[in-house]
Design a protein around this motif. Structure first.
Motif, mmCIF file in Angstrom:
data_model
loop_
_atom_site.group_PDB
_atom_site.id
_atom_site.type_symbol
_atom_site.label_atom_id
_atom_site.label_comp_id
_atom_site.label_asym_id
_atom_site.label_seq_id
_atom_site.Cartn_x
_atom_site.Cartn_y
_atom_site.Cartn_z
ATOM 1 N N PHE A 10 1.986 1.980 -3.597
ATOM 2 C CA PHE A 10 0.967 2.600 -4.442
ATOM 3 C C PHE A 10 0.688 4.042 -4.010
ATOM 4 O O PHE A 10 0.456 4.909 -4.858
ATOM 5 C CB PHE A 10 -0.314 1.770 -4.454
ATOM 6 N N LYS A 11 0.730 4.310 -2.706
ATOM 7 C CA LYS A 11 0.547 5.681 -2.217
ATOM 8 C C LYS A 11 1.662 6.577 -2.753
ATOM 9 O O LYS A 11 1.410 7.691 -3.204
ATOM 10 C CB LYS A 11 0.569 5.696 -0.684
ATOM 11 N N ALA A 15 0.833 -1.207 0.000
ATOM 12 C CA ALA A 15 0.000 0.000 0.000
ATOM 13 C C ALA A 15 0.867 1.255 0.000
ATOM 14 O O ALA A 15 0.529 2.245 -0.666
ATOM 15 C CB ALA A 15 -0.945 0.001 1.196
ATOM 16 N N ASP A 16 1.991 1.228 0.741
ATOM 17 C CA ASP A 16 2.911 2.376 0.755
ATOM 18 C C ASP A 16 3.466 2.648 -0.638
ATOM 19 O O ASP A 16 3.643 3.800 -1.032
ATOM 20 C CB ASP A 16 4.074 2.131 1.718
#
Length: 93
Positions: free
Chosen positions: A5-6, A2-3
């Motif tokens: 993609f963020k 997720a980090d």
């Protein structure tokens, strides 16, 4: 992941990655200068530093200290992990 993609979701961070891909091992001052000269992005050092922190957290940028200076390096390893997770499909429609 997720980090990762963020980090990639922000256009400014992608531009910073492009600059590091073109010329690796840059200081914060150098990155700020290249953003202003090459992209017309006049950002404070603090703002660029925050973007670099997000990229570091995602594993896309690695930093090393050398005396008073901190040099930033692009690490494309996490991007390869994405490509391996979702390999290209070879099926036909």
């Amino acid at each position: 992941m997720a980090d990762l993609f963020k980090a990639l979701a922000d256009g400014t961070r992608r531009i910073i990655m492009d600059e590091l891909a073109q010329r690796d091992s840059q200081t914060l001052f150098e990155i700020c200068g290249r953003l202003a000269m090459n992209h017309g992005l006049a950002m404070s050092r603090q703002a660029v530093s925050q973007h670099l922190a997000v990229l570091e957290e995602a594993g896309l940028v690695v930093s090393r200290r050398e005396g008073r200076y901190k040099f930033h390096h692009l690490d494309t390893g996490p991007l390869r992990a994405i490509a391996q997770r979702w390999p290209q499909s070879t099926t036909e429609d």
